[in-house]
Design an enzyme around this catalytic site. Structure first.
Site, PDB file in Angstrom:
ATOM      1  N   THR A 195       0.872  -1.176   0.000  1.00  0.00           N
ATOM      2  CA  THR A 195       0.000   0.000   0.000  1.00  0.00           C
ATOM      3  C   THR A 195       0.901   1.214   0.000  1.00  0.00           C
ATOM      4  O   THR A 195       1.680   1.369   0.908  1.00  0.00           O
ATOM      5  CB  THR A 195      -0.914   0.002   1.224  1.00  0.00           C
ATOM      6  OG1 THR A 195      -1.603  -1.234   1.272  1.00  0.00           O
ATOM      7  CG2 THR A 195      -1.893   1.141   1.204  1.00  0.00           C
ATOM      8  N   GLU A 281       9.097  -4.292   4.068  1.00  0.00           N
ATOM      9  CA  GLU A 281       8.834  -5.032   5.297  1.00  0.00           C
ATOM     10  C   GLU A 281       9.893  -6.113   5.523  1.00  0.00           C
ATOM     11  O   GLU A 281      10.087  -7.002   4.696  1.00  0.00           O
ATOM     12  CB  GLU A 281       7.436  -5.656   5.241  1.00  0.00           C
ATOM     13  CG  GLU A 281       6.348  -4.614   5.382  1.00  0.00           C
ATOM     14  CD  GLU A 281       4.960  -5.161   5.159  1.00  0.00           C
ATOM     15  OE1 GLU A 281       3.998  -4.503   5.612  1.00  0.00           O
ATOM     16  OE2 GLU A 281       4.824  -6.217   4.530  1.00  0.00           O
ATOM     17  N   ASN A 403       3.843 -10.238   7.725  1.00  0.00           N
ATOM     18  CA  ASN A 403       2.606 -10.397   6.979  1.00  0.00           C
ATOM     19  C   ASN A 403       1.769 -11.574   7.434  1.00  0.00           C
ATOM     20  O   ASN A 403       0.554 -11.595   7.221  1.00  0.00           O
ATOM     21  CB  ASN A 403       2.925 -10.500   5.477  1.00  0.00           C
ATOM     22  CG  ASN A 403       3.269  -9.138   4.900  1.00  0.00           C
ATOM     23  OD1 ASN A 403       2.387  -8.332   4.638  1.00  0.00           O
ATOM     24  ND2 ASN A 403       4.559  -8.863   4.771  1.00  0.00           N
TER      25      ASN A 403
END
Length: 408
Positions: A195, A281, A403
């Site tokens: 995102t 991440e 995640n």
């Protein structure tokens, strides 16, 4: 002062409210447990506005509202953005909530509703806690201070570990022009316009249609050349506001200094794109792929993005594995034609493939280089004039952990 009309200088210690006539702020309203989660950017004057959006066929409610706002006059005066909730896949109620956010901030600022844009980022498929949002919109204030700009930058973050800000200054028409940007993005990053949100402000006077063309040009060469995990989000947006407070003559492609503005916009978008890739991440390394020798720039960018997006290349970089075959395979399945007999690959300073064949190199030299935090892979695919660069990051154990537990 700026030395010459063609110079562009990077400025430290400034961000989204650095250009003249802009203010920003951020508050915690309760969408997230403790962190700032609602941000506001305001222009003192209506600003030329342009935006690019995700190519995902599923698009979040705020994108529809922002597109509608910009379509009225190609101008905006405010942006309200929340983090912690994407307001995506939320149906008619989600759309109504996005419209309400726009209406509330317009009322607060005494501007027309179509002069406000809305953006959201966070968890997909949950309705916004509108009581909290309403309280936040009543509370949030915008100022031209550095602290308020930092509050805005923090308010848009989700799994990011750092803020992403950059500012440049230049002289156009003997006027000092400032252009600043802030962004968020760490996972679900594979923009075609992840995102990922990017917001750019400038006090330059720019014709709206020209601004849209400039933004698309810059995004194609920066944000669209990064990848973290191959996922394109429902909420991606890059938005630019140009309010003209610097007092320059209106910029458009025919302006003698148009190229200087484009260069500065590329620098801002490039900085933010690389920051996003570096903050992927769980990432420990930034990967830059530079490709030359293709028939055109588009082909070079496609090969470069295929390399940095390859899970096998990403894991090899993480593990310091000198497996150049993974790079070569990525070049081969990129879909871009090339002459394998002309192909060369370098990992850092070490040439590992020459004329399509393994080069004589020390594997330990490659391993030692891969221990660095910034890794460069260079590919020459022939004798063409095309060039392209893309940025990504390594794929680590932490990415899986982050995640796997994103909603739990």
């Amino acid at each position: 002062m700026i030395a010459s009309a063609s110079s562009i200088q990077k400025v430290t210690g400034f961000n989204i409210a650095a250009p003249k006539g802009f203010r920003a702020g951020g508050v915690h309203c309760g969408i997230k447990h403790k962190k700032l989660d609602l941000g506001l950017v305001v222009s003192d004057l209506p600003a030329s506005a342009a935006a690019v959006y995700t190519t995902n066929q599923i698009q979040a409610a705020p994108l529809f509202v922002t597109k509608e706002s910009i379509s009225k006059e190609q101008k905006l005066q405010a942006l309200i953005v929340n983090s912690g909730n994407a307001n995506a896949c939320t149906g008619a109620q989600g759309l109504a909530d996005a419209y309400e956010m726009r209406s509330l901030i317009a009322q607060k600022l005494s501007i027309s509703e179509h002069m406000a844009a809305v953006a959201s980022t966070g968890v997909i498929g949950e309705l916004l806690p509108m009581d909290a949002v309403r309280t936040g919109i009543r509370t949030v204030e915008a100022y031209a201070s550095l602290k308020s700009s930092i509050d805005f930058s923090q308010s848009i973050l989700t799994t990011d570990t750092v803020m992403k800000n950059t500012t440049y200054r230049m002289a156009l028409d003997d006027k000092e022009i400032t252009i600043s940007g802030t962004a968020k993005g760490s996972g679900m990053i594979h923009p075609n316009m992840a995102t990922m949100l990017g917001f750019i402000t400038t006090d330059a006077n720019v014709e709206p249609a020209a601004l849209q063309g400039a933004l698309k040009y810059a995004v194609d060469r920066t944000f669209n050349c990064i990848t973290v995990d191959g996922d394109t989000s429902t909420n991606d947006m890059v938005l630019i506001l140009a309010n003209g407070c610097a007092g320059n003559s209106q910029l458009q492609p025919q302006h003698k200094e148009w190229s200087t503005f484009i260069e500065a916009l590329l620098l801002v978008c490039g900085d933010l794109g690389k920051m996003i890739a570096k903050d992927g991440e769980g990432a420990t390394k930034l990967i830059e792929a530079v490709v030359t020798g293709t028939e055109d720039d588009e082909g070079a960018r496609k090969i470069a993005k295929t390399i940095v997006g390859s899970p096998l290349v990403k894991t090899a970089v993480f593990g310091c594995d000198a497996n150049w075959g993974r790079v070569m395979a990525a070049v081969g399945y990129s879909g871009v034609p090339f002459n394998i007999g002309s192909l060369s690959i370098c990992i850092g300073p070490v040439c590992v493939v020459k004329d399509g064949m393994p080069a004589d190199f020390s594997e330990q030299d490659v391993i030692d280089y891969l221990k660095h935090h910034e890794i460069k892979i260079e590919v020459n695919a022939g004798n063409g004039s095309g060039t392209g660069t893309a940025w990504g990051c390594d794929l680590t154990y932490d990415y899986v952990q982050i995640n796997a537990s994103y909603r739990t």
